[in-house]
Design an enzyme around this catalytic site. Structure first.
Site, PDB file in Angstrom:
ATOM      1  N   GLU A  33       0.838  -1.206   0.000  1.00  0.00           N
ATOM      2  CA  GLU A  33       0.000   0.000   0.000  1.00  0.00           C
ATOM      3  C   GLU A  33       0.873   1.256   0.000  1.00  0.00           C
ATOM      4  OE1 GLU A  33      -2.922   1.013  -0.365  1.00  0.00           O
ATOM      5  OE2 GLU A  33      -4.351  -0.562   0.122  1.00  0.00           O
ATOM      6  N   ARG A 116     -10.079   3.202  13.008  1.00  0.00           N
ATOM      7  CA  ARG A 116      -8.628   3.345  12.942  1.00  0.00           C
ATOM      8  C   ARG A 116      -8.261   4.005  11.622  1.00  0.00           C
ATOM      9  NH1 ARG A 116      -6.382  -0.225   9.374  1.00  0.00           N
ATOM     10  NH2 ARG A 116      -7.361  -2.244   8.963  1.00  0.00           N
ATOM     11  N   ASP A 215      -9.761   1.315  -4.539  1.00  0.00           N
ATOM     12  CA  ASP A 215      -8.772   1.382  -3.457  1.00  0.00           C
ATOM     13  C   ASP A 215      -7.901   2.617  -3.679  1.00  0.00           C
ATOM     14  OD1 ASP A 215      -6.987   0.753  -1.379  1.00  0.00           O
ATOM     15  OD2 ASP A 215      -6.993  -1.375  -1.822  1.00  0.00           O
TER      16      ASP A 215
END
Length: 308
Positions: A33, A116, A215
């Site tokens: 990522e 989170r 994404d």
């Protein structure tokens, strides 16, 4: 009508024929990522957010270093002094690559509740934006935050985000893009760069429902949006108008994010994942977990550094 529901989508004749898609580096990422290209060092930085590591490789695809991180990261930004701002799941820290030390930052009033931090990126004045996700399920209880200093984080949008992902800005800084993966949606906001404000959230691209979704994303120098579709083996190129330009089929099921780099910012890097894939799937996807790259024919924009 929804152009993203087209059964016959604009594609290259042979998927990636002529684009020279290749495995740039075999890094075995569980969940690669957050790729960031540094024009000064001509290096790509990225994270494995499932097996907490930070990676750095040169333009030739040679891994220069890999650091084990003490906790799970979500995203990061380069800083002017050579350190990095790492946004871990619970909050920010400064990471020093020279010795691998981590300075945890105490942000007064930051209360993430049952969420989170996840993906994030700097705007062109060096503010760091990061969104959150539900720690346990996929409830639409998450938010988008803006970090203005080492101890200043402000909630900017709390209107029903599920899993915050890709963030990027148009070349003129007037539009901010933001992906919510389970919602299958890329949103656009009006963006005031000087004040750091966002408003008028609307749907920029709505993808068909199903597993996975949009994404990580980036914007090229012509304003086109490039977005990896996790669990769908696809990379989408979208015009500033929101109309699809091209859908590129990838040889990996789980592309995660994209970033322009190379000496002329003409190479598009793609991080990928191998987590949750069966042995049979991994055998059929030998590039799963690698960083891939190709030259799409357009160039990117320099990635801003964190201003604090």
């Amino acid at each position: 009508s929804n152009p993203w529901a087209w059964k016959s989508r604009p594609k290259l004749d042979d998927g990636l024929s002529g684009m020279n898609l290749r495995s740039w580096i075999d890094c075995g990422n569980g969940l690669g990522e957050g790729p960031l290209w540094c024009p000064l060092s001509q290096c790509l930085w990225w994270l494995d957010v499932a097996d907490p590591h930070l990676f750095c490789a040169n333009a030739q695809g040679q891994l220069l270093n890999r650091w084990i991180l003490p906790k799970y990261p979500g995203s990061m930004a380069l800083r002017h002094d050579g350190s990095l701002l790492l946004m871990f799941r619970h909050g920010p820290a400064i990471f020093q690559p020279l010795d691998g030390t981590v300075q945890w930052l105490d942000v007064p009033g930051l209360d993430l509740g049952e969420t989170r931090f996840n993906d994030g990126k700097c705007d062109r004045l060096g503010r760091f934006w990061s969104g959150t996700m539900d720690r346990r399920t996929e409830r639409a209880i998450c938010s988008l935050y803006r970090m203005d200093g080492l101890q200043r984080i402000r909630q900017m949008d709390a209107s029903g985000v599920t899993i915050a992902n890709g963030i990027a800005w148009s070349p003129d800084n007037r539009t901010m893009y933001f992906a919510d993966t389970p919602a299958g949606c890329i949103y656009a906001y009006d963006h005031d760069l000087e004040r750091g404000n966002i408003s008028h959230r609307r749907v920029f691209a709505q993808f068909k429902s199903g597993e996975g979704g949009p994404d990580g994303l980036t914007v090229d120098s012509q304003g086109g949006v490039w977005c990896a579709l996790f669990n769908r083996s696809e990379l989408h190129h979208i015009a500033p108008s929101g109309q699809p330009i091209q859908v590129i089929d990838l040889p990996v099921q789980q592309p995660t994010s994209v970033m322009f780099g190379g000496h002329d910012l003409g190479t598009l890097f793609i991080t990928t994942a191998r987590m949750h894939l069966s042995p049979a799937q991994l055998q059929n996807q030998p590039w799963a977990g690698h960083v891939l790259c190709f030259e799409p024919g357009v160039k990117g924009l320099p990635e801003p550094r964190c201003a604090f």
